[in-house]
Scaffold this motif. Structure first.
Motif, PDB file in Angstrom:
ATOM      1  N   HIS A   1      -4.048  -3.990  -0.324  1.00 32.48           N
ATOM      2  CA  HIS A   1      -3.258  -3.974  -1.552  1.00 32.48           C
ATOM      3  C   HIS A   1      -1.999  -4.826  -1.431  1.00 32.48           C
ATOM      4  O   HIS A   1      -1.484  -5.314  -2.452  1.00 32.48           O
ATOM      5  N   ALA A   2      -1.498  -5.029  -0.234  1.00 26.44           N
ATOM      6  CA  ALA A   2      -0.379  -5.950  -0.079  1.00 26.44           C
ATOM      7  C   ALA A   2      -0.816  -7.363  -0.453  1.00 26.44           C
ATOM      8  O   ALA A   2      -0.067  -8.108  -1.094  1.00 26.44           O
ATOM      9  N   PHE A   3      -2.039  -7.744  -0.073  1.00 21.71           N
ATOM     10  CA  PHE A   3      -2.505  -9.082  -0.440  1.00 21.71           C
ATOM     11  C   PHE A   3      -2.810  -9.178  -1.933  1.00 21.71           C
ATOM     12  O   PHE A   3      -2.515 -10.206  -2.567  1.00 21.71           O
ATOM     13  N   VAL A   4      -3.379  -8.131  -2.512  1.00 28.46           N
ATOM     14  CA  VAL A   4      -3.603  -8.114  -3.965  1.00 28.46           C
ATOM     15  C   VAL A   4      -2.266  -8.282  -4.685  1.00 28.46           C
ATOM     16  O   VAL A   4      -2.154  -9.029  -5.662  1.00 28.46           O
ATOM     17  N   ASP A   5      -1.242  -7.592  -4.194  1.00 28.84           N
ATOM     18  CA  ASP A   5       0.082  -7.702  -4.799  1.00 28.84           C
ATOM     19  C   ASP A   5       0.623  -9.127  -4.678  1.00 28.84           C
ATOM     20  O   ASP A   5       1.315  -9.614  -5.578  1.00 28.84           O
ATOM     21  N   SER A   6       0.289  -9.808  -3.602  1.00 32.36           N
ATOM     22  CA  SER A   6       0.760 -11.189  -3.441  1.00 32.36           C
ATOM     23  C   SER A   6       0.103 -12.114  -4.468  1.00 32.36           C
ATOM     24  O   SER A   6       0.724 -13.092  -4.914  1.00 32.36           O
ATOM     25  N   ILE A   7      -1.137 -11.841  -4.835  1.00 34.72           N
ATOM     26  CA  ILE A   7      -1.799 -12.627  -5.881  1.00 34.72           C
ATOM     27  C   ILE A   7      -1.135 -12.356  -7.228  1.00 34.72           C
ATOM     28  O   ILE A   7      -0.914 -13.282  -8.019  1.00 34.72           O
ATOM     29  N   PHE A   8      -0.817 -11.102  -7.481  1.00 37.76           N
ATOM     30  CA  PHE A   8      -0.044 -10.750  -8.684  1.00 37.76           C
ATOM     31  C   PHE A   8       1.270 -11.522  -8.690  1.00 37.76           C
ATOM     32  O   PHE A   8       1.688 -12.065  -9.721  1.00 37.76           O
ATOM     33  N   GLU A   9       1.919 -11.609  -7.535  1.00 40.32           N
ATOM     34  CA  GLU A   9       3.186 -12.329  -7.434  1.00 40.32           C
ATOM     35  C   GLU A   9       3.009 -13.807  -7.737  1.00 40.32           C
ATOM     36  O   GLU A   9       3.840 -14.420  -8.419  1.00 40.32           O
ATOM     37  N   ARG A  10       1.942 -14.401  -7.241  1.00 37.66           N
ATOM     38  CA  ARG A  10       1.685 -15.817  -7.529  1.00 37.66           C
ATOM     39  C   ARG A  10       1.512 -16.041  -9.027  1.00 37.66           C
ATOM     40  O   ARG A  10       1.987 -17.045  -9.573  1.00 37.66           O
ATOM     41  N   TRP A  11       0.823 -15.120  -9.680  1.00 38.21           N
ATOM     42  CA  TRP A  11       0.624 -15.254 -11.129  1.00 38.21           C
ATOM     43  C   TRP A  11       1.963 -15.157 -11.865  1.00 38.21           C
ATOM     44  O   TRP A  11       2.223 -15.935 -12.789  1.00 38.21           O
ATOM     45  N   LEU A  12       2.811 -14.231 -11.460  1.00 37.84           N
ATOM     46  CA  LEU A  12       4.123 -14.084 -12.093  1.00 37.84           C
ATOM     47  C   LEU A  12       4.949 -15.359 -11.923  1.00 37.84           C
ATOM     48  O   LEU A  12       5.630 -15.799 -12.853  1.00 37.84           O
ATOM     49  N   ARG A  13       4.903 -15.957 -10.749  1.00 40.98           N
ATOM     50  CA  ARG A  13       5.695 -17.161 -10.500  1.00 40.98           C
ATOM     51  C   ARG A  13       5.126 -18.369 -11.248  1.00 40.98           C
ATOM     52  O   ARG A  13       5.879 -19.233 -11.697  1.00 40.98           O
ATOM     53  N   ARG A  14       3.814 -18.419 -11.361  1.00 41.12           N
ATOM     54  CA  ARG A  14       3.199 -19.561 -12.030  1.00 41.12           C
ATOM     55  C   ARG A  14       3.406 -19.519 -13.536  1.00 41.12           C
ATOM     56  O   ARG A  14       3.720 -20.530 -14.166  1.00 41.12           O
ATOM     57  N   HIS A  15       3.242 -18.342 -14.139  1.00 42.78           N
ATOM     58  CA  HIS A  15       3.262 -18.243 -15.596  1.00 42.78           C
ATOM     59  C   HIS A  15       4.593 -17.740 -16.148  1.00 42.78           C
ATOM     60  O   HIS A  15       4.821 -17.830 -17.354  1.00 42.78           O
ATOM     61  N   ARG A  16       5.422 -17.162 -15.296  1.00 42.49           N
ATOM     62  CA  ARG A  16       6.779 -16.740 -15.677  1.00 42.49           C
ATOM     63  C   ARG A  16       6.783 -15.958 -16.999  1.00 42.49           C
ATOM     64  O   ARG A  16       7.474 -16.328 -17.964  1.00 42.49           O
ATOM     65  N   PRO A  17       6.027 -14.868 -17.081  1.00 44.84           N
ATOM     66  CA  PRO A  17       5.936 -14.133 -18.349  1.00 44.84           C
ATOM     67  C   PRO A  17       7.206 -13.343 -18.647  1.00 44.84           C
ATOM     68  O   PRO A  17       7.889 -12.866 -17.744  1.00 44.84           O
TER      69      PRO A  17
END
Length: 529
Positions: free
Chosen positions: A390-406
């Protein structure tokens, strides 16, 4: 020796994040529906005398819910935590905790004014000493009781509406196993009836924020019971893995030599007992998991149903998922199409983003692949691989947040499944956290990921992506404007020169200044960006 030293620290350290605060798990608190414990620093409820917080009525979201749960007033988790408490501590500034005695995630210091960002690292990049320390910390958490929290062993009705409290002690690790179970358990409707289509931590928008908060609380518990304030959860990067690289005795436990469903006796995790894995038995008895031991961890990685999960996720799966621009869509459950959340959770195809619950992708694929305790939702946190995954899943979530800046408004405010609207409090956490509070970059919460820091180019590319996409859309207009501007400039220049010639040349008043060579050499050119 290390384990002895860590156990000694429990005498002087007080953990303080979890489920039911021990100090509020009594008849008086339940009947008054108030959980506002004193802060040790000044003895006042919520540290009010020190302006840390105050005891306030809970403000519940009134936003409409989705149609997935057609009942009302039958589940203790509805409008959490109002069935148990309607007054809790509301902390000010950077203070946090059930008694406002802690700092918010990302802050430290006596007055919680010092910013901090810690780094989560790949488990394979830890030194042998760091890796062994991590394993020792896990085993410590499994063997010491939670000082500040207890779990409920009965529903509020079974507690006679608070006059007969039903709580019990639990160790630190199992506290989090129980919380994961409690958030995802079925609704008990009486008799032998249950409602299964309910989950406060999965299959809906809150999946990623809930697990983000869960890991932060788990991380803080380890920091507290060990005294290691710099501890962070390592992650397992499973992209393109051909097998379970952490499933050996050096890391999370190898395969038993004679029983492939169990762990190797050489692993410390082979002696662990699981809890909260027998959901059908609890349902038939209309009971909650009481955290009694139910046998050893089971794991048989790779011997899963290949028709459901043919392989582990690939880098291409992750990249496609990250390209999705919508966080949530449609019914906002496991049937959502083109939803980043549903695709990352694993209910939508990682190559098309079309919902297909008969297959398991990305996050779900790892759980199914492990083919054991990890593969059943309610008890999956029993296997310590859970936190790495789940730490790695959270890192993918983090990448999405940084890429799309919602913006925060991208997270649904209404009509999500029960418990998943933006302003809903997460079940079963006390202190209270809203889903929207964790829909933000990890650095705002005090942590980062090593592979997102290096190389810096990847992070910079994620930052530029949304702007480049916008530039592509307006590029034809920019080219047209440039051509038009060039034509206009040429016409004006020609006209000005014609006017200049009509005036009959230059005069002494309009001739350029003459500059001597040494003065010319002293002139400098500056570029300002």
């Amino acid at each position: 020796m290390l384990l002895f030293a860590l156990s000694f620290l429990l005498v002087i350290l007080q953990p303080s994040t979890g489920q039911f605060p021990r100090i509020c798990a009594n008849m008086q608190s339940l009947l008054s529906k108030e959980c506002c414990p004193p802060w040790d620093g000044d003895g006042s409820p919520c540290g009010e005398l020190s302006s840390r917080g105050s005891c306030q009525n809970i403000l519940l979201s009134q936003a409409p819910l989705g149609p997935q749960f057609p009942f009302s007033g039958v589940d203790d988790r509805e409008d959490w935590p109002s069935v148990f408490y309607n007054r809790t501590c509301r902390c000010e500034g950077n203070f946090m905790g059930f008694n406002c005695g802690e700092c918010k995630f990302g802050f430290s210091g006596l007055n919680c004014t010092e910013r901090q960002v810690r780094t989560r690292r790949n488990i394979f990049q830890l030194t042998t000493s760091e890796k062994n320390k991590f394993l020792a910390y896990l085993n410590l958490a499994k063997n010491v009781p939670s000082q500040d929290y207890v779990i409920a062993t009965g529903t509020y009705t079974q507690m006679n509406n608070g006059s007969n409290p039903m709580f019990r002690d639990i160790n630190v690790y199992d506290l989090f196993v129980w919380m994961h179970y409690y958030a995802s358990r079925d609704t008990l409707l009486g008799g032998s009836n249950v409602w299964r289509d309910i989950d406060f931590a999965h299959e809906a928008p809150g999946f990623l924020p809930w697990h983000r908060a869960f890991l932060l609380m788990w991380e803080r518990q380890i920091q507290k019971i060990t005294g290691d304030e710099n501890f962070t959860i390592p992650y397992w990067d499973w992209r393109d893995a051909e097998d379970c690289g952490v499933c050996n005795d050096e890391y999370m436990g190898g395969r038993h030599p004679t029983n492939p469903n169990l762990l190797s006796p050489a692993s410390i995790f082979s002696s662990w007992q699981v809890i909260c894995t027998q959901s059908e038995e609890y349902n038939s008895q209309q009971a909650l998991c009481s955290a009694t031991s139910e046998g050893p961890i089971r794991r048989n990685p790779g011997n899963n149903d290949k028709s459901r999960t043919p392989r582990l996720p690939s880098s291409a799966d992750v990249e496609f998922c990250l390209s999705l621009t919508q966080y949530e869509s449609g019914p906002m459950d496991k049937m959502a199409n083109y939803s980043f959340r549903n695709t990352l959770e694993g209910f939508a195809d990682p190559q098309t983003a079309i919902s297909n619950p008969s297959q398991s992708g990305l996050h779900n694929a790892l759980h199914i692949y492990m083919n054991g305790s990890m593969s059943q939702v309610q008890g999956s946190a029993n296997d310590p691989i859970f936190v790495l995954h789940h730490a790695f899943v959270d890192s993918i979530f983090e990448r999405w947040l940084r890429r799309h800046r919602p913006m925060l408004e991208v997270y649904p405010a209404a009509n999500a499944p029960i418990g998943h609207n933006r302003e809903n409090y997460m079940v079963p956490f006390i202190p209270l956290y809203r889903n929207g509070e964790f829909f933000k970059p990890s650095r705002d919460l005090g942590y980062d990921y090593a592979y997102l820091q290096e190389p810096a180019l990847e992070s910079f590319q994620d930052f530029l992506t949304p702007y480049l996409q916008q530039a592509r859309q307006i590029w034809p207009w920019l080219v047209g404007a440039a051509v038009f501007g060039g034509v206009v400039t040429a016409v004006l220049t020609k006209h000005i020169r014609a006017c200049w010639k009509k005036k009959g040349g230059t005069s002494s008043e309009i001739q350029p200044l003459l500059i001597e060579s040494e003065d010319y050499n002293n002139i400098t050119y500056q570029s300002n960006f």
